[in-house]
Write a protein that holds these residues in place. Structure first.
Motif, mmCIF file in Angstrom:
data_model
loop_
_atom_site.group_PDB
_atom_site.id
_atom_site.type_symbol
_atom_site.label_atom_id
_atom_site.label_comp_id
_atom_site.label_asym_id
_atom_site.label_seq_id
_atom_site.Cartn_x
_atom_site.Cartn_y
_atom_site.Cartn_z
ATOM 1 N N GLY A 1 0.844 -1.301 -0.113
ATOM 2 C CA GLY A 1 -0.344 0.129 0.387
ATOM 3 C C GLY A 1 0.470 1.346 -0.418
ATOM 4 O O GLY A 1 0.657 2.312 -0.008
ATOM 5 N N CYS A 2 1.752 0.881 -0.499
ATOM 6 C CA CYS A 2 3.181 2.618 -0.648
ATOM 7 C C CYS A 2 2.674 3.710 -1.602
ATOM 8 O O CYS A 2 1.684 2.808 -2.529
ATOM 9 C CB CYS A 2 4.297 2.640 -0.720
ATOM 10 N N ARG A 3 3.659 4.341 -2.507
ATOM 11 C CA ARG A 3 2.351 5.732 -3.091
ATOM 12 C C ARG A 3 3.640 5.287 -4.672
ATOM 13 O O ARG A 3 3.187 5.825 -5.407
ATOM 14 C CB ARG A 3 2.943 7.003 -2.809
ATOM 15 N N ALA A 4 3.905 4.298 -4.589
ATOM 16 C CA ALA A 4 5.029 4.182 -5.400
ATOM 17 C C ALA A 4 4.361 4.019 -7.296
ATOM 18 O O ALA A 4 4.821 4.880 -7.776
ATOM 19 C CB ALA A 4 6.319 2.981 -5.726
ATOM 20 N N CYS A 5 3.662 3.498 -7.447
ATOM 21 C CA CYS A 5 2.867 2.808 -8.494
ATOM 22 C C CYS A 5 1.541 3.867 -8.771
ATOM 23 O O CYS A 5 1.843 4.264 -10.606
ATOM 24 C CB CYS A 5 2.335 1.792 -9.029
ATOM 25 N N SER A 6 0.678 4.265 -7.743
ATOM 26 C CA SER A 6 0.339 5.529 -8.425
ATOM 27 C C SER A 6 1.329 7.084 -8.267
ATOM 28 O O SER A 6 -0.102 7.735 -9.226
ATOM 29 C CB SER A 6 -0.398 5.652 -7.056
ATOM 30 N N ALA A 7 2.485 6.624 -7.670
ATOM 31 C CA ALA A 7 3.355 7.951 -8.838
ATOM 32 C C ALA A 7 4.015 7.941 -9.921
ATOM 33 O O ALA A 7 3.722 8.785 -10.519
ATOM 34 C CB ALA A 7 4.461 8.209 -7.406
ATOM 35 N N ILE A 8 3.340 6.818 -10.676
ATOM 36 C CA ILE A 8 3.585 6.655 -11.796
ATOM 37 C C ILE A 8 3.070 6.762 -12.839
ATOM 38 O O ILE A 8 2.620 6.880 -13.555
ATOM 39 C CB ILE A 8 4.610 5.078 -11.938
ATOM 40 N N SER A 9 1.293 6.264 -12.727
ATOM 41 C CA SER A 9 0.757 6.268 -13.717
ATOM 42 C C SER A 9 -0.881 6.534 -12.945
ATOM 43 O O SER A 9 -1.094 6.437 -11.578
ATOM 44 C CB SER A 9 0.457 4.515 -13.489
ATOM 45 N N SER A 10 -1.177 7.216 -13.981
ATOM 46 C CA SER A 10 -2.026 8.054 -13.732
ATOM 47 C C SER A 10 -3.614 6.959 -13.610
ATOM 48 O O SER A 10 -4.658 7.432 -12.999
ATOM 49 C CB SER A 10 -2.767 9.580 -14.422
ATOM 50 N N SER A 11 -3.489 5.488 -14.011
ATOM 51 C CA SER A 11 -4.636 4.767 -13.448
ATOM 52 C C SER A 11 -4.272 3.761 -12.332
ATOM 53 O O SER A 11 -5.295 3.445 -12.557
ATOM 54 C CB SER A 11 -4.329 3.633 -14.873
ATOM 55 N N ILE A 12 -4.021 4.879 -11.984
ATOM 56 C CA ILE A 12 -3.704 3.837 -10.124
ATOM 57 C C ILE A 12 -4.229 4.692 -9.298
ATOM 58 O O ILE A 12 -3.113 6.656 -9.147
ATOM 59 C CB ILE A 12 -2.743 3.494 -9.974
ATOM 60 N N SER A 13 -5.196 5.005 -8.592
ATOM 61 C CA SER A 13 -5.570 6.596 -7.582
ATOM 62 C C SER A 13 -5.277 5.934 -6.126
ATOM 63 O O SER A 13 -5.461 5.216 -5.753
ATOM 64 C CB SER A 13 -6.823 6.928 -8.341
ATOM 65 N N ILE A 14 -5.244 6.676 -5.728
ATOM 66 C CA ILE A 14 -4.633 6.754 -3.767
ATOM 67 C C ILE A 14 -5.221 7.754 -3.028
ATOM 68 O O ILE A 14 -5.443 8.426 -3.641
ATOM 69 C CB ILE A 14 -3.593 6.551 -3.653
ATOM 70 N N SER A 15 -6.351 6.998 -1.690
ATOM 71 C CA SER A 15 -6.776 7.752 -1.074
ATOM 72 C C SER A 15 -7.026 7.881 0.136
ATOM 73 O O SER A 15 -6.710 6.280 0.300
ATOM 74 C CB SER A 15 -8.523 8.340 -1.544
ATOM 75 N N GLU A 16 -7.006 8.290 1.056
ATOM 76 C CA GLU A 16 -7.075 8.374 2.435
ATOM 77 C C GLU A 16 -8.118 9.039 2.825
ATOM 78 O O GLU A 16 -8.685 9.787 3.425
ATOM 79 C CB GLU A 16 -5.643 8.476 3.219
ATOM 80 N N GLU A 17 -9.010 7.702 3.626
ATOM 81 C CA GLU A 17 -9.709 8.212 5.055
ATOM 82 C C GLU A 17 -9.870 7.599 6.340
ATOM 83 O O GLU A 17 -9.887 6.280 6.078
ATOM 84 C CB GLU A 17 -11.747 7.984 3.791
ATOM 85 N N SER A 18 -9.678 8.184 7.436
ATOM 86 C CA SER A 18 -9.500 8.655 8.345
ATOM 87 C C SER A 18 -8.624 7.023 8.593
ATOM 88 O O SER A 18 -7.009 6.707 8.945
ATOM 89 C CB SER A 18 -10.460 8.813 9.515
ATOM 90 N N ASP A 19 -8.799 5.377 8.313
ATOM 91 C CA ASP A 19 -8.219 4.512 8.976
ATOM 92 C C ASP A 19 -7.587 3.591 7.837
ATOM 93 O O ASP A 19 -7.104 2.801 7.825
ATOM 94 C CB ASP A 19 -9.054 3.480 10.044
ATOM 95 N N VAL A 20 -7.707 3.931 6.898
ATOM 96 C CA VAL A 20 -8.211 3.369 5.437
ATOM 97 C C VAL A 20 -7.114 3.957 4.644
ATOM 98 O O VAL A 20 -7.657 4.923 4.121
ATOM 99 C CB VAL A 20 -8.558 2.189 4.868
ATOM 100 N N ARG A 21 -5.928 3.440 3.619
ATOM 101 C CA ARG A 21 -5.668 3.638 2.116
ATOM 102 C C ARG A 21 -6.542 2.848 1.527
ATOM 103 O O ARG A 21 -6.324 2.049 1.627
ATOM 104 C CB ARG A 21 -4.392 4.274 2.115
ATOM 105 N N SER A 22 -6.876 3.993 0.567
ATOM 106 C CA SER A 22 -7.630 2.939 -0.786
ATOM 107 C C SER A 22 -6.100 3.431 -2.046
ATOM 108 O O SER A 22 -6.374 4.045 -1.976
ATOM 109 C CB SER A 22 -8.353 2.627 -0.800
ATOM 110 N N ILE A 23 -6.291 1.671 -3.084
ATOM 111 C CA ILE A 23 -5.798 2.280 -3.688
ATOM 112 C C ILE A 23 -6.230 0.885 -4.518
ATOM 113 O O ILE A 23 -7.075 0.684 -5.018
ATOM 114 C CB ILE A 23 -3.876 1.294 -3.787
ATOM 115 N N THR A 24 -6.563 2.101 -6.219
ATOM 116 C CA THR A 24 -7.498 1.343 -7.307
ATOM 117 C C THR A 24 -6.785 1.453 -8.661
ATOM 118 O O THR A 24 -5.812 2.625 -8.699
ATOM 119 C CB THR A 24 -8.449 2.626 -7.239
ATOM 120 N N PHE A 25 -6.982 0.463 -9.106
ATOM 121 C CA PHE A 25 -6.947 -0.357 -9.989
ATOM 122 C C PHE A 25 -7.439 -0.579 -11.053
ATOM 123 O O PHE A 25 -7.763 -0.644 -10.863
ATOM 124 C CB PHE A 25 -5.576 -1.407 -9.837
ATOM 125 N N HIS A 26 -6.375 0.972 -12.432
ATOM 126 C CA HIS A 26 -7.836 0.939 -13.495
ATOM 127 C C HIS A 26 -6.932 -0.078 -14.540
ATOM 128 O O HIS A 26 -6.431 -0.456 -14.271
ATOM 129 C CB HIS A 26 -8.245 2.635 -13.372
#
Lengths: 145, 129, 664
Positions: free
Chosen positions: B10-35
């Protein structure tokens, strides 16, 4: 031994000149001053650890040990953010890139040059230890007189 | 590309490279969506992933991975995913002399602790005067 | 093309040097005062220069709108309006406000213009920082200025700081105090608040507000009782010692007045008197009181009794506020002084200037100070680079009355003062013009032009020369020519030139002839009073008695490190504003608990002069029973006191009875 930035916490007046200078030089401050118990101000910045957790965690070689300094190569950085998690001092930040003290490349870093109180110095450890001891001894001698 | 959710930290590496991978944080969870993805990116994603969680292959649908965040033991702010902490802990446990206690603290509280270590002796000396 | 041009910081009066490069700034490591270092404001100085809100064109108010006008039109109008006011109402109906941020040459010509028009109604913001210093030190020592340079502090063995938070307001001064500490010097700070300066002290005297005279007289009492005075100095160099009776000020009684322990008072007295070289550093915590002149007098008495003056590391150092506040006063931009500290009540002294200026008569008697201007029946007011509305509480509350006549403001931004004007003129900022600034330590430094002014902005000197020409007389628009006239008018500046002031670190006045090296330490052999002796002058403590059942607390005001005076510059600097964005009021934790105020709460502070909103900051740095608000925010000025020190007309800005409650 390479020169690093050392702090004399007895001198810091909390003016934040180092932050402003660093921000002007690098676009983002890589040093931050905070005050403990509303009394003692302490600037915080990368210590250039001799055994650096940020280097241990960095899998791309972007952060690497170079002598007793930590060097950073932004071309290799993936912005994974794991070095922020690894750093024991919270001295790495991430905005659009990794923000971490690089001693301003070469020469004297701007925070050291600008510090009105001479609380920050660029020295090697031996010199710092020697001058701190010398000052303490001189002070003791002066007080005894 | 394919993502192995057991391995991803759940790190930030892939989402920093690809616009098709989005990352969001909400209180206790980080969600990463791979389109669904332009496959030409796959090689660089594989290279960028610190955990080896990405491999080549085809995915037709978006998938979202959810990571629990670790809260700072002092201020209670979430600051990294639990898996990131485990990953870092495993790596630096190989280093000598590290107790790793700071891994429970957010960066702000680590800075605070470091400042205290400088300031407290100073305050003690001046308090005596 | 020179790649970097030396300049002097436009903020405080320390006079730090740095270089301007084509795209930014570089530190000047061989400058004698700052040695390359700069405070946060100095680091942000360029933000002001390049700011998008800089005034670019002359603008005239027409109805509710501003319209752009040509320079010719604007200047004609000024001359016309000044002339009309003079013809219809005489010189009493016109007034001028000079600026402690403009050059010596500009202030000199501005006051000359005022006086040639027949009025002494010219003032500058020194009124609100060190007018008591001017009155007291001129009378007692003969020269109203710092006796020693800042770097001399490193040579002191005891530094006594009264009412100065120099670590925030003059950070580079702290450098030299720390150097003294390295040598074992004792640093004593008297301040009701635990400021960053007090934090550096070996002994912090957290006295009750307004009890400085009691403390100082108490110290003199101890010194005389223990025989620590300098008998030879008192005998050879002073007069008036016999009249000094401080027998009432026993440590026990002073302890009950100041709230300090008797032991600390004795300790401070011994440290100061016994040290080989002791320095007194003071600032607005001493001056901004209704007893401001007496406070300064008390400081001088202490130094004189101990012979702690006139030697390296030994002297009295009033820290001044703006980059050229010492110079603006030396140039006579004051309602009570002509250039060279000639009193407006001394016709003989003024006659020298009359001859130099080739004038028929020159006005005598004190003119209007800024405080008096709103209530005077003014028909014409010319403001040069001063945001009086946000720096003077009296004017702040009566701002509408300022615009009864025609009002001209020349400035670099549309300040709140400029918003009241009929005509606004865009001025060049410091790095866009040439001339000299005199720092707090009497150091005169020439600044070179390093940038082009934006749009049609012009140097203030050019503006003044153009106005004068339209009124039928000639003023030099070239700074070097103006400086040559200052050589004639101000004895201490006789030998100052572009070349010696332009050398690294400039030159410290008095400089009586062009080859003179300057005079870093004053009063080494004799004092500059007519008789050559310093005049010890007894002063006594009067209880403040500002509290009342409705307003039981005391509001203290002061400055913070990231902002500067009225804020017209620092509030436009992103790096500074984001770190200190809004007005706050410091409250002691126990007071806060009693009042039901928590850290970060919106609160209202009320004095008999008004109400202000602020954000509460609960901190043990604050003394119980007192509040603190920085005066960079307009709210603070709206509630500061209007009481005056009768001797210097300094308003009592430091203290006001107040109360505080939670609410919007």
């Amino acid at each position: 031994m390479m020169a690093k930035i050392y702090l004399d916490p007895e001198r810091c007046i909390g003016c934040r000149a180092c932050e402003l200078a660093c921000e002007r030089e690098h676009g983002h401050p890589r040093i931050s001053v905070g005050t403990v118990s509303d009394l003692a101000a302490v600037p915080l910045y990368c210590h250039q650890c001799d055994v650096a957790p940020c280097v241990a965690i960095c899998y791309t070689g972007s952060l690497r040990q170079d002598g007793d300094m930590v060097k950073f190569d932004s071309d290799l950085c993936t912005l994974c953010g794991l070095c922020l998690v690894a750093c024991p001092f919270g001295a790495i930040e991430l905005d659009s890139k990794i923000q971490r003290c690089d001693l301003c490349g070469s020469g004297t870093p701007v925070c050291v040059m600008t510090c009105p109180a001479e609380a920050l110095v660029l020295e090697d450890l031996d010199t710092v230890t020697r001058s701190t001891r010398g000052r303490a001894a001189g002070l003791l001698a002066a007080r005894l007189r | 590309m394919k993502i192995d959710e057991k391995v991803c930290i759940g790190c930030r590496a892939c989402s920093a490279i690809s616009s098709s991978i989005s990352i969001s944080e909400e209180s206790d969870v980080r969600s990463i969506t791979f389109h669904p993805h332009d496959e030409s990116m796959t090689d660089s994603l594989i290279e960028a992933c610190p955990a080896g969680a990405i491999s080549s292959g085809l995915t037709a649908e978006s998938i979202t991975l959810i990571f629990r965040m670790k809260r700072c033991s002092v201020c209670g702010e979430p600051f990294a995913t639990e898996r990131e902490i485990e990953h870092v802990a495993a790596r630096i446990s190989q280093m000598q002399d590290f107790q790793k206690r700071w891994l429970d603290l957010c960066p702000e509280c680590r800075r605070d602790g470091q400042r205290r270590s400088h300031a407290v002796p100073c305050i003690r000396i001046r308090g005596r005067r | 093309m020179i790649s970097r041009i030396p300049t002097v910081c436009p903020y405080c009066a320390v006079g730090c040097g740095f270089y301007l490069t084509r795209s930014g700034m570089e530190y000047m490591q061989d400058h004698p005062v700052n040695e390359g270092s700069l405070c946060p404001k100095g680091n942000a100085a360029l933000d002001v220069l390049n700011h998008v809100e800089r005034l670019r064109y002359p603008m005239m108010r027409v109805g509710g709108d501003w319209i752009r006008v040509s320079w010719g039109e604007a200047l004609d109008r000024i001359a016309e309006e000044m002339d009309r006011a003079l013809r219809e109402r005489g010189p009493k109906s016109i007034a001028f406000l000079g600026s402690a941020k403009c050059t010596n040459e500009e202030n000199y010509l501005f006051q000359k213009l005022a006086r040639l028009m027949g009025t002494n109604s010219i003032d500058n913001s020194a009124r609100r920082c060190h007018s008591p210093t001017i009155i007291a030190l001129r009378r007692i020592l003969g020269t109203p200025a710092m006796t020693n340079p800042i770097t001399d502090l490193a040579l002191s063995d005891c530094i006594l700081v009264f009412g100065s938070n120099l670590a925030e307001n003059h950070p580079v001064v702290a450098r030299w105090i720390l150097r003294a500490k390295d040598r074992g010097a004792a640093v004593i700070v008297a301040d009701p608040r635990v400021t960053p300066t007090a934090w550096l002290a070996d002994l912090h005297l957290q006295l009750n507000p307004g009890t400085d005279i009691a403390l100082i007289n108490g110290m003199i009492n101890v010194i005389l009782r223990e025989g620590l005075e300098s008998r030879s100095f008192i005998k050879d160099r002073t007069k008036g010692f016999e009249e000094l009776d401080v027998s009432d000020y026993t440590p026990e009684r002073v302890s009950s007045i100041t709230g300090l322990s008797a032991g600390d008072i004795v300790r401070a007295a011994r440290l100061y008197a016994r040290a080989r070289a002791s320095a007194i550093v003071y600032c607005m915590g001493i001056t901004q009181h209704s007893c401001g002149t007496d406070n300064v007098t008390a400081c001088a008495n202490l130094a004189l009794v101990c012979g702690q003056i006139g030697r390296p590391g030994s002297g009295i150092l009033p820290l001044r506020g703006q980059n050229n506040v010492q110079g603006a006063c030396d140039m006579g931009a004051l309602a009570d002084f002509y250039p060279g500290w000639r009193s407006v009540d001394d016709p003989m002294a003024i006659d020298e200037l009359r001859r130099l200026w080739n004038a028929g008569t020159l006005p005598l008697g004190r003119g209007l100070t800024a405080d008096m201007m709103p209530d005077a029946d003014l028909r014409f007011l010319h403001v040069m680079g001063e945001d009086i509305v946000n720096s003077d509480p009296t004017v702040s509350r009566r701002r509408e009355k300022l615009r009864r006549g025609f009002m001209v403001v020349q400035d670099i931004f549309m300040t709140d003062t400029a918003k009241l004007a009929d005509l606004v003129l865009p001025a060049a900022a410091w790095a866009e013009k040439e001339g000299t600034f005199t720092s707090t330590e009497r150091r005169v430094q020439w600044i070179s032009r390093a940038r082009e002014p934006p749009g049609e902005a012009r140097p203030d000197l050019w503006i003044l020369a153009e106005v004068a020409a339209r009124l039928g007389f000639e003023l030099p628009s070239d700074p070097e020519e103006a400086l040559a006239e200052i050589n004639q008018a101000v004895p201490a500046y006789r030998g100052i030139s572009r070349s010696n002031a332009g050398a690294r670190g400039g030159i410290i006045w008095p400089c009586p002839h062009p080859d003179h090296p300057g005079t870093p330490v004053l009063h080494t052999e004799r004092f500059s009073t007519p008789e050559g002796r310093a005049r010890i002058t007894p002063v006594h403590h009067t209880p403040l008695e500002r509290g009342s059942p409705e307003h039981p607390m005391i509001l203290l005001t002061g400055r913070v490190v990231l902002h500067y005076n009225s804020g017209s510059m620092t509030m436009r600097s992103e790096g500074l504003v984001k770190r200190d964005p809004e007005s706050h009021v410091d409250v002691h934790p126990e007071d806060a608990e009693q009042l039901g105020v928590a850290d970060g709460d919106a609160v209202v502070v009320e004095t008999e002069w008004g109400r202000a909103r602020a954000r509460a900051r609960v901190t043990p740095r604050q003394k119980r029973g007192t509040l603190f608000m920085p005066f960079h925010f307009p709210e603070t000025n709206m509630i500061a006191s209007e009481l005056l020190d009768r001797k210097s007309l300094m308003p009592e800005l430091k203290v006001a009875a107040c109360r505080i409650w939670r609410g919007e």
